[in-house]
Motif scaffolding. Structure first.
Motif, short mmCIF file in Angstrom:
data_model
loop_
_atom_site.label_atom_id
_atom_site.label_comp_id
_atom_site.label_asym_id
_atom_site.label_seq_id
_atom_site.Cartn_x
_atom_site.Cartn_y
_atom_site.Cartn_z
N ASP A 192 0.84 -1.20 0.00
CA ASP A 192 0.00 0.00 0.00
C ASP A 192 0.87 1.24 0.00
OD1 ASP A 192 -3.10 -0.42 0.39
OD2 ASP A 192 -2.10 -2.05 1.47
N GLY A 204 -2.52 -3.69 -2.98
CA GLY A 204 -3.47 -2.77 -2.35
C GLY A 204 -3.34 -1.35 -2.87
N GLU A 261 -6.05 0.20 -5.14
CA GLU A 261 -7.37 0.57 -4.64
C GLU A 261 -7.64 2.04 -4.91
OE1 GLU A 261 -10.93 0.51 -3.46
OE2 GLU A 261 -9.84 -1.38 -3.03
N THR A 287 -8.99 4.86 1.79
CA THR A 287 -9.27 4.09 3.00
C THR A 287 -8.16 4.32 4.01
OG1 THR A 287 -10.25 2.37 1.61
CG2 THR A 287 -9.80 1.78 3.89
#
Length: 453
Positions: free
Chosen positions: A354, A384, A387, A391
């Motif tokens: 991420d 990730g 995405e 978030t």
């Protein structure tokens, strides 16, 4: 030729079938209710939400019954990891084991056609029933002949291994013991209320001298129980028990089951049988000269079979790995933490990648480079960073914990400046800083150490 349950066809001609010439299984899937305990239902729903099994009530019922169901991406990877580890365990056991592959459907598997799961063309079956000018006895005879001509599908791998025994003797110079192993889909026979369902089975058929068969049964029981417990978070939930005498299979003199304590009760994962030489002799029409081996004396070997249900085993590992922990957080956010603490070797996703704050384009380039490194090292990574919905890391961590992801790597501004990334552990929740060049080797060492523990 198509595989079809023919209950709908039969229901239109129910009056014809007051007689049963043989016990061929031909009905629809029976359903067994899901666990009445709320935690069992919640657990199944979590596996659906986190891509282990596909949604749908019927699919969840199949999964809970230990049948092969529709798996999501993570469930498919978990099952593949389990099958790989199963094969490694039998091939690295110090015993001589060979892999084989048998036909899933065979015309000569059962010549009498009774007590078997058959495959037939539904249209052909319907045409046979539509001869209204025939008497009930004539219709029964035609149906019986049709089923006799129809091939049988396998319900286990035993017969395929027995048929491969004589051809395999050359490999071992007629010396015992040795084993033949196979994995794949088999049909679980119906209990009379429904059509058979598929099961992912593992099979080891072990050929040994008659005087050592009991010791080998004990040997494989210890190894298999050790294997299940190795990957368990709570090893005591896996146990073995002798099969009661009244439940022994026809050819077996002794049996052992490896069982798991599910929230809805105990279920068998593997069954081991000491089968003697009866089935081997039947396969080769009693010709002992073909079967005699050297083990200090010439003798027909005994058979020890080890049959596992990997679909039920997958559910056992998921259930066993689930923990719901209270989170020590002064902000009182996410008071409970749900986590699948799957064994590092079995975990479908080892690393999630991420991005934090910083130049998005450059950070994604770093992530893509890391992702490629992991793929080349055969370490499964979750992208990730792709995405699109914003978030918080807190919610991402909660999601990855429920997915069973071992490590979360966050690439941020510091990475572009100094090459440092933040690494969070699933099991400890501890976050540490590490250089980007060390990540791959760190994860590889971690998994290797867990495998050798």
């Amino acid at each position: 030729m198509l595989t079809h349950c023919v209950r709908d066809v039969l229901s239109k001609h129910a009056s014809v079938f007051n007689m049963r010439p043989c016990s061929v299984t031909l009905a629809l899937l029976h359903t067994r209710g899901l666990c009445s305990a709320s935690e069992g239902l919640d657990l199944l729903q979590l596996f659906v939400d986190r891509h282990y099994i596909s949604p749908g009530r019927t699919n969840m019922q199949l999964c809970q019954r230990g049948m092969s169901c529709s798996y999501g991406p993570l469930g498919t990877e978990l099952r593949r990891n389990m099958l790989d580890q199963w094969w490694h365990s039998v091939s690295r056991s110090g015993a001589q084991v060979f892999g084989i592959s048998s036909l899933s459907c065979s015309e000569d598997r059962a010549q009498d056609g009774c007590g078997q799961v058959k495959i037939t063309d539904s249209e052909n079956f319907k045409q046979t029933l539509d001869h209204k000018e025939l008497s009930k006895e004539q219709l029964l005879q035609r149906v019986h002949m049709l089923l006799q001509r129809s091939p049988s599908v396998r319900t286990n791998f035993l017969q395929g291994a027995l048929e491969q025994f004589v051809p395999s003797l050359e490999l071992v110079n007629r010396k015992l013991p040795f084993g033949l192993a196979e994995t794949g889909l088999c049909f679980q026979p119906s209990d009379g209320s429904g059509c058979p369902a598929e099961v992912t089975q593992t099979s080891l058929v072990w050929f040994c001298s008659p005087r050592t068969s009991s010791q080998w049964l004990d040997h494989w029981t210890r190894l298999r129980l050790k294997w299940w417990r190795k990957f368990a978070l709570s090893p005591s939930d896996f146990n073995s028990s002798d099969v009661p005498v009244e439940e022994l299979e026809t050819a077996a003199s002794r049996g052992v089951r490896i069982i798991y304590n599910f929230p809805w009760g105990q279920e068998p994962l593997e069954t081991l049988w000491s089968r003697g030489d009866t089935e081997l002799l039947q396969t080769y029409k009693g010709v002992r000269s073909k079967l005699q081996c050297r083990d200090g004396r010439k003798s027909v070997p005994n058979v020890v079979s080890v049959t596992g249900n990997m679909d039920r085993g997958l559910m056992a590992f998921l259930s066993n790995s689930f923990q719901q922990l209270k989170r020590d957080d002064t902000k009182q956010k996410l008071q409970q933490r749900k986590v699948l603490k799957l064994h590092p070797v079995l975990a479908p996703v080892k690393v999630a990648l991420d991005i934090g704050r910083g130049a998005t384009v450059e950070l994604r380039q770093v992530c893509e480079g890391l992702l490629q490194e992991f793929r080349e090292a055969k370490i499964s990574a979750w992208p990730g960073y792709l995405e699109t919905m914003p978030t918080s890391m807190e919610h991402l961590n909660a999601k990855y914990d429920e997915m069973g992801v071992l490590f979360t790597v966050v690439i941020g501004e510091n990475t572009l400046e100094s090459g440092l990334v933040q690494v969070r552990s699933r099991d400890t929740t501890i976050k540490e800083t590490m250089h980007v060049s060390e990540i791959k080797n760190f994860v590889s060492r971690y998994i290797s150490a867990a495998d050798n523990f």
